[in-house]
Write a protein that holds these residues in place. Structure first.
Motif, PDB file in Angstrom:
ATOM      1  N   ILE A  27       0.842  -1.210   0.000  1.00 48.68           N
ATOM      2  CA  ILE A  27       0.000   0.000   0.000  1.00 48.68           C
ATOM      3  C   ILE A  27       0.874   1.255   0.000  1.00 48.68           C
ATOM      4  O   ILE A  27       0.530   2.262  -0.624  1.00 48.68           O
ATOM      5  N   GLN A  28       2.023   1.179   0.636  1.00 47.38           N
ATOM      6  CA  GLN A  28       2.936   2.333   0.648  1.00 47.38           C
ATOM      7  C   GLN A  28       3.494   2.585  -0.754  1.00 47.38           C
ATOM      8  O   GLN A  28       3.598   3.734  -1.189  1.00 47.38           O
ATOM      9  N   GLU A  29       3.837   1.501  -1.450  1.00 48.99           N
ATOM     10  CA  GLU A  29       4.356   1.644  -2.825  1.00 48.99           C
ATOM     11  C   GLU A  29       3.360   2.357  -3.722  1.00 48.99           C
ATOM     12  O   GLU A  29       3.741   3.095  -4.621  1.00 48.99           O
ATOM     13  N   ALA A  46      -7.721  -0.993   2.683  1.00 48.63           N
ATOM     14  CA  ALA A  46      -6.649  -1.692   3.382  1.00 48.63           C
ATOM     15  C   ALA A  46      -6.979  -1.761   4.862  1.00 48.63           C
ATOM     16  O   ALA A  46      -7.669  -0.900   5.393  1.00 48.63           O
ATOM     17  N   GLN A  47      -6.483  -2.797   5.463  1.00 42.95           N
ATOM     18  CA  GLN A  47      -6.720  -2.961   6.888  1.00 42.95           C
ATOM     19  C   GLN A  47      -5.535  -2.461   7.686  1.00 42.95           C
ATOM     20  O   GLN A  47      -4.484  -2.220   7.117  1.00 42.95           O
ATOM     21  N   THR A  48      -5.727  -2.395   9.003  1.00 40.70           N
ATOM     22  CA  THR A  48      -4.576  -2.099   9.854  1.00 40.70           C
ATOM     23  C   THR A  48      -3.616  -3.264   9.697  1.00 40.70           C
ATOM     24  O   THR A  48      -4.032  -4.383   9.476  1.00 40.70           O
ATOM     25  N   GLY A  49      -2.351  -2.943   9.820  1.00 44.32           N
ATOM     26  CA  GLY A  49      -1.379  -4.026   9.692  1.00 44.32           C
ATOM     27  C   GLY A  49      -0.779  -4.090   8.304  1.00 44.32           C
ATOM     28  O   GLY A  49       0.150  -4.843   8.057  1.00 44.32           O
ATOM     29  N   THR A  50      -1.310  -3.271   7.386  1.00 52.22           N
ATOM     30  CA  THR A  50      -0.781  -3.277   6.031  1.00 52.22           C
ATOM     31  C   THR A  50       0.268  -2.164   5.856  1.00 52.22           C
ATOM     32  O   THR A  50       0.891  -2.062   4.815  1.00 52.22           O
ATOM     33  N   GLY A  51       0.401  -1.337   6.890  1.00 49.99           N
ATOM     34  CA  GLY A  51       1.316  -0.211   6.808  1.00 49.99           C
ATOM     35  C   GLY A  51       0.642   1.033   6.266  1.00 49.99           C
ATOM     36  O   GLY A  51       1.288   1.931   5.726  1.00 49.99           O
ATOM     37  N   LYS A  52      -0.687   1.119   6.432  1.00 51.53           N
ATOM     38  CA  LYS A  52      -1.389   2.249   5.820  1.00 51.53           C
ATOM     39  C   LYS A  52      -1.122   3.574   6.550  1.00 51.53           C
ATOM     40  O   LYS A  52      -1.165   4.635   5.940  1.00 51.53           O
ATOM     41  N   VAL A  84      -4.141   7.855  19.250  1.00 53.68           N
ATOM     42  CA  VAL A  84      -2.848   7.893  19.936  1.00 53.68           C
ATOM     43  C   VAL A  84      -1.820   7.125  19.107  1.00 53.68           C
ATOM     44  O   VAL A  84      -0.692   7.571  18.911  1.00 53.68           O
ATOM     45  N   GLN A  85      -2.259   5.977  18.598  1.00 52.82           N
ATOM     46  CA  GLN A  85      -1.342   5.146  17.820  1.00 52.82           C
ATOM     47  C   GLN A  85      -0.866   5.884  16.564  1.00 52.82           C
ATOM     48  O   GLN A  85       0.328   5.902  16.252  1.00 52.82           O
ATOM     49  N   ILE A  86      -1.817   6.533  15.862  1.00 50.10           N
ATOM     50  CA  ILE A  86      -1.435   7.240  14.630  1.00 50.10           C
ATOM     51  C   ILE A  86      -0.476   8.381  14.965  1.00 50.10           C
ATOM     52  O   ILE A  86       0.572   8.542  14.333  1.00 50.10           O
ATOM     53  N   THR A  88       1.465   8.725  17.490  1.00 49.60           N
ATOM     54  CA  THR A  88       2.771   8.203  17.907  1.00 49.60           C
ATOM     55  C   THR A  88       3.597   7.792  16.687  1.00 49.60           C
ATOM     56  O   THR A  88       4.789   8.113  16.589  1.00 49.60           O
ATOM     57  N   GLU A  89       2.921   7.098  15.749  1.00 55.43           N
ATOM     58  CA  GLU A  89       3.631   6.673  14.532  1.00 55.43           C
ATOM     59  C   GLU A  89       4.140   7.897  13.771  1.00 55.43           C
ATOM     60  O   GLU A  89       5.293   7.952  13.361  1.00 55.43           O
ATOM     61  N   LEU A  90       3.269   8.910  13.609  1.00 53.94           N
ATOM     62  CA  LEU A  90       3.665  10.088  12.830  1.00 53.94           C
ATOM     63  C   LEU A  90       4.844  10.809  13.494  1.00 53.94           C
ATOM     64  O   LEU A  90       5.743  11.295  12.814  1.00 53.94           O
ATOM     65  N   VAL A 307      -3.369  -3.750  18.758  1.00 49.87           N
ATOM     66  CA  VAL A 307      -2.322  -4.778  18.813  1.00 49.87           C
ATOM     67  C   VAL A 307      -2.111  -5.358  17.416  1.00 49.87           C
ATOM     68  O   VAL A 307      -3.069  -5.674  16.719  1.00 49.87           O
ATOM     69  N   ASN A 308      -0.850  -5.432  17.026  1.00 50.47           N
ATOM     70  CA  ASN A 308      -0.551  -5.745  15.633  1.00 50.47           C
ATOM     71  C   ASN A 308      -0.132  -7.168  15.338  1.00 50.47           C
ATOM     72  O   ASN A 308      -0.208  -7.605  14.207  1.00 50.47           O
ATOM     73  N   ASP A 309       0.390  -7.848  16.338  1.00 46.81           N
ATOM     74  CA  ASP A 309       1.061  -9.089  15.974  1.00 46.81           C
ATOM     75  C   ASP A 309       0.462 -10.329  16.629  1.00 46.81           C
ATOM     76  O   ASP A 309       1.152 -11.095  17.286  1.00 46.81           O
TER      77      ASP A 309
HETATM   78  P1  AMP Z   1      -0.424   0.007  10.218  1.00 45.14           P
HETATM   79  O1  AMP Z   1      -1.067  -0.811   9.149  1.00 45.14           O
HETATM   80  O2  AMP Z   1      -0.238   1.393   9.822  1.00 45.14           O
HETATM   81  O3  AMP Z   1      -1.183  -0.148  11.526  1.00 45.14           O
HETATM   82  O4  AMP Z   1       1.043  -0.571  10.480  1.00 45.14           O
HETATM   83  C1  AMP Z   1       1.313  -1.804  11.082  1.00 45.14           C
HETATM   84  C2  AMP Z   1       2.701  -1.903  11.665  1.00 45.14           C
HETATM   85  O5  AMP Z   1       3.669  -2.092  10.653  1.00 45.14           O
HETATM   86  C3  AMP Z   1       3.151  -0.674  12.441  1.00 45.14           C
HETATM   87  O6  AMP Z   1       3.689  -1.115  13.657  1.00 45.14           O
HETATM   88  C4  AMP Z   1       4.212  -0.033  11.575  1.00 45.14           C
HETATM   89  O7  AMP Z   1       5.184   0.591  12.363  1.00 45.14           O
HETATM   90  C5  AMP Z   1       4.771  -1.200  10.804  1.00 45.14           C
HETATM   91  N1  AMP Z   1       5.226  -0.840   9.447  1.00 45.14           N
HETATM   92  C6  AMP Z   1       4.650   0.050   8.605  1.00 45.14           C
HETATM   93  N2  AMP Z   1       5.306   0.094   7.428  1.00 45.14           N
HETATM   94  C7  AMP Z   1       6.305  -0.806   7.502  1.00 45.14           C
HETATM   95  C8  AMP Z   1       7.335  -1.232   6.611  1.00 45.14           C
HETATM   96  N3  AMP Z   1       7.437  -0.725   5.387  1.00 45.14           N
HETATM   97  N4  AMP Z   1       8.188  -2.185   7.031  1.00 45.14           N
HETATM   98  C9  AMP Z   1       8.065  -2.718   8.252  1.00 45.14           C
HETATM   99  N5  AMP Z   1       7.136  -2.357   9.164  1.00 45.14           N
HETATM  100  C10 AMP Z   1       6.252  -1.414   8.799  1.00 45.14           C
END
Ligand code: AMP
Length: 547
Positions: A27-29, A46-52, A84-86, A88-90, A307-309
């Motif tokens: 999704i980032q590409e 896209a869902q969470t966990g895809t790096g959106k 909060v999660q967004i 923090t990520e930003l 929670v992601n994993d």
């Molecule tokens: P998100 O879908 O935005 O909730 O991201 C899920 C998790 O993947 C987050 O913990 C991000 O920090 C991590 N993440 C996002 N992009 C990448 C990437 N390109 N490579 C590895 N981890 C990533």
């Protein structure tokens, strides 16, 4: 492709390489270069966990103008946890760009603290819709210069009843803003928002529409309704290192399942709407830091959980709608990690699996319920592996000579088998005589089939009877029924008058509102047809055989 190829600033590249991101996710590409080089709006499936978050977050940071002191980008998200999660990520992505201010505002927290934070205008604001409107009405946020608006987890925002708030916010932002909408599913309400508020958006999706993450394996186990809990226990016992959520449909079910698991000694807890916000936070934190292995949750309560994993998602009962299944199973199988989704279903519920398969475009495999002995074997090997990798505690050294002395008569095999027995006896005892749950459900399926066959046969023979397929009879009908005041006595009177032959026996008579059906001897049927059509008593009435 690398992050550098996507055209991001060096300072951003530095931050993300520190975070260990090596290559952009799919999704980032797609989204990052599009946001940087094009103008139009984006709908991202896209869902969470895809790096959106990084997919929209990195370009927002890249495009932010530190010297311009107004809110340039607004990100709307359904829950405070996600906000909060967004944020923090930003902040992590912009750690090398100190002059970019990112603030999160959300409900469920003292507004005074947030008012204070807003004294210094952020470049990027992350907000839940309700709290944002509150702050807007207090004149604390000015959305009139927003350049980018992101609606994250739009389907969840609608599920939570934020539609009016979102439209209110959309109308407070400039027409020429750029709008990005992210959603895991695409119900028609979302498509409507996209149509009404977005300018010819392009659709970017990781995989097919509504498709669940690729690296999730989908399983179902068949069971009797009364064995659901027993099956859940087998699944958990068979996966001793599980870190997962067990989804239930109601608060009561959630409480019951969690309570039983806790009594049975599992490291589990419940997350549902009857808990206070503080209690919910406490459970979520425990789970987040992995002090809790199994979380039993309702769909609504789990929304706030970031929670992601997860290793596993277990559906104690399947949800009513397919979108909820996508959300649930999307919580496992995150970037570069495989996940397992297991649905516990009864033979009757198995039908829903088919429609979910169609929606997510993946097939489910049936998983046999592990036998008691298979569980024991797995647990034993898990314990042995843990023993092999556990770090030896230096502090124990001084006690060891005494232990060796005490055990000196025993050989290695004897020591191992006794230690294992010590740790393993309770589980072995529990499972020693455990029934094969697969056999029990198969029996039930067989019984159900037998029952269904019997019912079908009965239905058929009733139909045959109605058709008059009894020996020598034919089923006939006339177009007069209850609404014409037809009843068996009047009917027989009419036929006798027309036939003028009382020796002919008439069989079953069934009268519906418009028709009268009756069994009539085949040998006399032609005669009846003939006289019927010419008899004055039957004028206007049609007599026909039933097909
Ligand atoms: P998100 O879908 O935005 O909730 O991201 C899920 C998790 O993947 C987050 O913990 C991000 O920090 C991590 N993440 C996002 N992009 C990448 C990437 N390109 N490579 C590895 N981890 C990533």
């Amino acid at each position: 492709m690398t992050f550098k190829d996507l055209g991001l600033k060096d300072s951003i590249l530095e931050s993300i390489s520190k975070l260990g991101f090596e290559t952009p996710s799919p999704i980032q590409e797609q989204v990052i270069p599009y946001l940087l080089n094009n103008e139009s709006d984006i709908v991202g499936l896209a869902q969470t966990g895809t790096g959106k978050t990084a997919a929209f977050g990195l370009p927002l940071i890249h495009l932010a103008e530190p010297t311009e002191k107004y809110i340039q980008s607004l990100v709307l998200a359904p829950t405070r946890e996600l906000c909060v999660q967004i944020a923090t990520e930003l902040k992590r992505y912009s750690s090398m760009l100190k002059d970019i201010r990112i603030v999160a505002v959300y409900g469920g927290e003292d507004i005074r603290k947030q008012l204070k934070e807003l004294d210094h205008t952020p470049h990027i604001l992350v907000a839940t819709p309700g709290r944002l409107i509150d702050l807007k009405e207090r004149g604390k946020v000015n959305l009139s210069q927003i350049k980018h608006l992101v609606l994250d987890e739009a389907d969840e925002m609608l599920n939570m009843g934020f539609l009016d708030d979102i439209t209110n916010i959309l109308s407070s932002t400039p027409e020429d803003r750029r709008t990005l909408l992210f959603s895991a599913t695409m119900p028609k309400e979302i498509a409507n928002i996209a149509k009404r508020y977005m300018k010819s958006p392009i659709e970017i999706s990781v995989g097919q529409r509504g498709e669940a993450a690729k690296n999730v394996e989908h399983y179902y186990v068949l069971t009797k309704n009364t064995h659901r809990y027993e099956v859940l226990k087998r699944i958990l016992d068979y996966n001793p290192d599980i870190y997962g959520i067990v989804f239930c449909r109601t608060r009561q079910e959630t409480k019951d399942v969690a309570e039983k698991l806790m009594i049975d000694g599992y490291n589990a807890d419940a997350l549902h709407g009857d808990l206070s916000q503080a209690q919910r936070d406490a459970v979520m934190n425990k789970f987040r830091i992995k002090h809790l292995q199994i979380l039993v949750a309702t769909d609504v309560a789990a929304r706030g959980l970031d929670v992601n994993d997860l290793s596993h998602v277990v559906h104690f009962v399947l949800p009513d709608d397919k979108e909820t299944y996508t959300h649930r199973s999307g919580r496992t199988g995150r970037i570069n990690k495989s996940g397992v989704s297991i649905a516990i279903v009864t033979p009757r519920e198995k039908m829903s699996i088919k429609s979910i398969e169609k929606e997510i475009k993946r097939t489910f495999s049936q998983m046999e319920i592990p036998s008691g002995m298979a569980v024991c074997q797995r647990q034993l090997m898990y314990m042995v592996e843990k023993m092999q990798t556990v770090e030896k505690n230096e502090k124990l050294h001084k006690f060891l000579p005494d232990v060796y002395e005490q055990l000196k008569e025993m050989d290695k095999e004897e020591v191992i088998s006794r230690f294992i027995s010590l740790a393993f006896n309770p589980i072995l005892e529990y499972y020693q005589n455990a029934p094969d749950l697969n056999v029990l459900v198969r029996k039930e399926i067989k019984e159900n089939r037998r029952e269904a066959k019997k019912l079908e046969e009965e239905k058929l023979s009733r139909r045959e009877m109605r058709k008059g397929n009894r020996k020598g009879m034919i089923r006939l009908k006339i177009n007069r029924g209850k609404k014409d005041k037809m009843d068996p006595r009047r009917f027989l009177g009419m036929i006798n008058e027309i036939l003028n032959d009382r020796s002919i026996e008439i069989g079953n008579i069934d009268i519906t509102s418009k028709f009268t059906f009756f069994d009539f001897p085949k040998v006399h049927a032609d005669k009846l047809m003939k006289v019927f059509n010419s008899h004055p008593r039957a004028r206007g009435i049609q007599l026909n055989p039933v097909k």
